[in-house]
Design a protein around this motif. Structure first.
Motif, mmCIF file in Angstrom:
data_model
loop_
_atom_site.group_PDB
_atom_site.id
_atom_site.type_symbol
_atom_site.label_atom_id
_atom_site.label_comp_id
_atom_site.label_asym_id
_atom_site.label_seq_id
_atom_site.Cartn_x
_atom_site.Cartn_y
_atom_site.Cartn_z
ATOM 1 N N ARG A 50 -2.990 1.360 5.433
ATOM 2 C CA ARG A 50 -2.518 2.223 4.345
ATOM 3 C C ARG A 50 -1.024 2.065 4.097
ATOM 4 N N VAL A 51 -0.397 1.127 4.811
ATOM 5 C CA VAL A 51 1.022 0.840 4.606
ATOM 6 C C VAL A 51 1.200 -0.673 4.602
ATOM 7 N N ALA A 52 1.792 -1.207 3.544
ATOM 8 C CA ALA A 52 2.022 -2.650 3.430
ATOM 9 C C ALA A 52 3.491 -2.967 3.679
ATOM 10 N N LEU A 53 3.731 -3.991 4.513
ATOM 11 C CA LEU A 53 5.088 -4.483 4.781
ATOM 12 C C LEU A 53 5.124 -5.968 4.421
ATOM 13 N N ALA A 101 15.650 -13.346 3.574
ATOM 14 C CA ALA A 101 14.345 -12.688 3.638
ATOM 15 C C ALA A 101 13.569 -13.248 4.817
ATOM 16 N N ARG A 102 12.871 -12.366 5.515
ATOM 17 C CA ARG A 102 11.949 -12.790 6.577
ATOM 18 C C ARG A 102 10.565 -12.273 6.210
ATOM 19 N N TRP A 103 9.612 -13.173 6.154
ATOM 20 C CA TRP A 103 8.288 -12.855 5.635
ATOM 21 C C TRP A 103 7.416 -12.241 6.725
ATOM 22 N N LEU A 104 6.815 -11.087 6.417
ATOM 23 C CA LEU A 104 6.039 -10.330 7.386
ATOM 24 C C LEU A 104 4.536 -10.403 7.129
ATOM 25 N N HIS A 105 4.102 -10.113 5.902
ATOM 26 C CA HIS A 105 2.666 -10.084 5.565
ATOM 27 C C HIS A 105 1.904 -9.171 6.528
ATOM 28 N N LEU A 106 2.401 -7.951 6.722
ATOM 29 C CA LEU A 106 1.811 -7.034 7.690
ATOM 30 C C LEU A 106 1.257 -5.791 7.004
ATOM 31 N N TYR A 107 0.276 -5.203 7.658
ATOM 32 C CA TYR A 107 -0.281 -3.925 7.211
ATOM 33 C C TYR A 107 -0.373 -2.994 8.415
ATOM 34 N N LEU A 108 0.129 -1.769 8.256
ATOM 35 C CA LEU A 108 0.021 -0.755 9.289
ATOM 36 C C LEU A 108 -1.145 0.167 8.969
ATOM 37 N N LYS A 109 -1.770 0.688 10.014
ATOM 38 C CA LYS A 109 -2.930 1.557 9.813
ATOM 39 C C LYS A 109 -2.565 2.784 8.994
ATOM 40 N N GLY A 110 -1.455 3.437 9.341
ATOM 41 C CA GLY A 110 -1.023 4.610 8.609
ATOM 42 C C GLY A 110 -1.989 5.775 8.760
ATOM 43 N N MET A 111 -1.807 6.768 7.906
ATOM 44 C CA MET A 111 -2.681 7.932 7.874
ATOM 45 C C MET A 111 -3.693 7.756 6.740
ATOM 46 N N PRO A 112 -4.820 8.472 6.793
ATOM 47 C CA PRO A 112 -5.783 8.369 5.690
ATOM 48 C C PRO A 112 -5.183 8.720 4.332
ATOM 49 N N SER A 113 -4.188 9.614 4.323
ATOM 50 C CA SER A 113 -3.525 9.988 3.069
ATOM 51 C C SER A 113 -2.130 10.513 3.388
ATOM 52 N N HIS A 114 -1.344 10.712 2.341
ATOM 53 C CA HIS A 114 -0.006 11.291 2.440
ATOM 54 C C HIS A 114 0.949 10.444 3.281
#
Length: 723
Positions: free
Chosen positions: A612-615, A629-642
């Motif tokens: 739910r969070v894109a980096l 720039a340093r390329w990440l292409h990462l996604y964090l789980k995050g919370m279901p909302s908010h």
């Protein structure tokens, strides 16, 4: 997304297949086409302009319409990018003042006054209930009218489209390159490979298809065309079944298998039967995906094929009715008995697994004799290991220096990141150095002999594309870990999304961190402006698509790191939305222009990952003051909302530190090995173009090189990975 064969060639190769049509006076139309392309940051090469000029005007116009649609989509200009604050980046209000204005407007509205007063009495006001918050207050045309024309600058991006060969030849060449890739493809490239495989199924085929996911996509096309299948493991058949159901051929996510025709069922059962008949040891592979094989068996009806007994054994193993000890279980059994030498001898029959187990084997080894056995086995089987794995292990060992006890970052195939403490014992220096030397020697052995190598210095710190699975598709996108210079006075991020069914709110944010990875400040819908820059305003519903922007003055930034992120506040995920992409632009201070100007876009990447969070990437200021720039292409789980930037600060800083402190294997490494082999390595100089064929590596394909030159750009970086 445009999927025509011509568009695929343009997107993947930056070449336009040689247009065909009646001869004529197309010079005027060709120049107009070139001017239209330049408005979105593209340009015709001299050879392509000459070719178009000799065709009829109608042919040129038709070609222009198709090509413009493809390149506008590549850069993100196929949608309308509006902003909440019409004058952005000018006149962005203070956040608190803006919220107070929205409340005052709600109190002035008879329909919302009572509800707003009730919220005020409780001390908490939900911004989403305010009628003037979160939705555009002006049309796209009104926003355009509020902005002056963009002033051209020397630093504007200009991507050259080159003249290709005949369409059929270009399509075949692209198919062979994707199907035969030595590195895994991302989801978009796999989809494109499926289109190309259907077009090329009766034409030339690659000598080998080393990546199993690619093989599954090709096999689907071959099955539908009635051609022989390429199968040598039971998992190949499972992947093909997933492809036929439009499921996940990487086998990371479960596939809901569709009902299959009798012809297809027989083909899959015959494939399983022939694989197991050739080697019953292949049954051991069933355990890794036992549940998937059970579900597939429900669709294949094995009992209907009594003449295919070996295929039936696959499902007997999956159901636990037949024993087939797996290779991995046998290795674990030996290691459980502390028999490292025995495990090494067994692993020599599976060189790739041996290489992936080297770190563990060296840590498990007791005494110099066992460590020597591990290294000797690796040296012996190295010629049998894929080039991608050789380089991956080389990169791993490079980061396993003695005494390093920091944080480990794990990134799975779809870009999900996880960081934990590194509690492993070190790999001792003697074995590490010996293995690195052996891996470099093996890589040199596989690299082609190059007499003259021209290299754009800006490409040297681009990471080798050892896997493309978690790398987003788009324009100007580089592999994870790549470092590229950022030259400009204004840095502007943008995000666009369009919801499919449900109200969806994405929030573009930028976190600013100091050299110790502590948060200095941020820009988001909760902090619309500060000394460094401005946020374009919060959009909370995107039935027709929505955009958000962040504008930063790089000279004013007080931090060491800038980390843009896209948070899902509510609604559909990145993979569920109809469309979602991120990018950044670079401008000079005096350029003015609209919030979105395609020819200032340096990068545009699709956002289709989990979490739910894109980096997408991060920016770092060096000691010399220059930004990279340093390329990440990462996604964090995050919370279901908010999800909000304030809630991600610690996680983002932890992940960023782990990524920044890891050294990637880059193009610089391969060019160094080529120089060791006798290649003359020269920096690219566009003013001095050699007349003889050369190998060129750079961020853009130059004009004027000998036609027999080998040219490597980000679009075909995978070709650098030796087999």
């Amino acid at each position: 997304m445009v999927h025509s064969p011509e568009a695929l060639v343009v997107r993947h190769t930056r070449r336009l297949p040689s247009p065909t049509g009646p001869a004529g006076e197309g010079a005027v139309a060709a120049r107009q086409f070139d001017a239209a392309l330049m408005s979105v940051g593209f340009k015709l090469s001299a050879g392509l302009l000459e070719r178009l000029s000799g065709l009829s005007e109608g042919t040129v116009v038709d070609t222009a319409v198709r090509t413009l649609a493809a390149v506008r989509e590549m850069v993100g200009d196929h949608v309308r990018h509006n902003v909440y604050f019409i004058d952005f980046p000018a006149n962005v209000p203070d956040t608190f003042d803006f919220w107070m204005r929205c409340i005052a407007e709600a109190l002035a509205d008879d329909a919302t006054r009572d509800r707003t007063l009730e919220q005020l009495s409780s001390g908490v006001v939900n911004l989403l209930t305010l009628p003037t918050y979160g939705n555009y207050r002006h049309t796209y045309a009104e926003m355009l009218a509020a902005h002056e024309e963009l002033i051209a600058a020397a630093g504007d991006r200009m991507t050259v489209l080159h003249l290709g060969g005949a369409l059929d030849d270009e399509v075949t060449s692209l198919y062979l390159a994707l199907a035969g890739s030595a590195t895994p493809l991302n989801a978009d490239d796999l989809r494109d490979l499926g289109v190309l495989a259907g077009l090329c199924v009766h034409g030339p085929q690659p000598e080998a298809i080393p990546v199993r996911e690619n093989r599954a996509v090709v096999n689907r096309a071959r099955l539908e065309a009635g051609s022989d299948l390429l199968l040598d493991t039971v998992t190949d058949v499972l992947r093909l079944a997933c492809a036929l159901s439009d499921g996940d051929v990487t086998l990371q996510e479960p596939t809901c298998f569709r009902g299959l025709s009798r012809r297809v069922r027989r083909a899959l059962m015959t494939g399983l039967d022939s694989v197991v008949a050739a080697s019953e040891a292949k049954l051991a592979d069933v355990h890794a995906h036992g549940e998937a094989f059970k579900r597939l068996g429900e669709r294949l009806h094995p009992h209907e094929y009594p003449r295919l007994p070996y295929a039936a054994e696959v499902f007997a193993v999956a159901r636990g009715e037949k024993r087939a000890p797996s290779f991995d279980a046998r290795v674990e059994e030996l290691l459980g008995m502390d028999d490292v030498t025995g495990a090494v001898q067994l692993l020599k029959s599976a060189p790739g697994k041996l290489f992936r187990s080297l770190d563990r084997l060296l840590r498990s080894a007791v005494g110099q004799e066992e460590r020597d056995a591990v290294v000797a086995a690796a040296e012996e089987v190295a010629p049998l290991v894929s080039g991608r794995v050789v380089l991956s292990v080389r990169e791993h060992l490079h980061n396993r220096t003695e005494g390093t006890r920091g944080r480990r970052v794990f990134v799975n195939r779809v870009g999900r990141a996880h960081v934990t403490d590194d509690t492993r014992a070190p790999v001792l220096p003697a074995e590490r150095k010996r293995l690195i030397a052996a891996l470099d020697a093996e890589t040199r052995r596989r690299l082609p002999a190059v007499e003259r190598l021209l290299v754009d210095p800006d490409v040297l710190d681009v990471a080798l594309p050892l896997s493309g699975k978690a790398t987003a598709s788009g324009l100007g996108v580089l592999p994870r870990g790549s470092v590229s210079p950022v030259d400009g006075e204004l840095l502007r991020f943008f995000v666009y999304w369009k919801q499919r069914e449900h109200v969806t709110d994405y929030d573009l944010s930028a976190q600013l961190l100091d050299a110790t990875y502590a948060t200095v400040s941020w820009l988001s819908y909760t902090n619309l402006r500060n000394f460094e820059g401005e946020h374009s305003g919060d959009i909370t519903d995107a039935p027709d698509g929505a955009s958000e922007f962040i504008n930063l003055r790089l000279g004013a930034v007080r931090s060491t790191f800038i980390v843009p992120q896209v948070n899902i506040y509510s609604g559909e995920g990145f993979e569920e939305a109809e469309e979602s992409f991120f990018g950044f632009m670079l401008r000079e201070a005096e350029q003015q222009g609209r919030p979105f100007e395609p020819r200032t876009v340096r990068m545009k990447s699709e956002m289709r990952g989990p979490g739910r969070v894109a980096l997408p990437l991060a920016f770092r200021r060096g000691r010399d003051g220059r930004w990279h720039a340093r390329w990440l292409h990462l996604y964090l789980k995050g919370m279901p909302s908010h999800n909000r930037v304030e809630g991600n600060r610690v996680t983002v800083a932890t992940v960023l530190r782990a990524i920044m402190e890891r050294e990637q294997l880059t193009i610089r490494h391969l060019t160094g090995l080529m120089a060791d082999m006798g290649a003359t390595v020269l920096p690219w100089d566009c003013d001095t173009v050699p007349e003889m064929p050369v190998t060129y590596i750079g961020l853009e394909r130059p004009e004027g090189l000998h036609p027999d030159s080998r040219i490597i750009t980000p679009e075909n970086l995978r070709d650098l990975i030796p087999d």
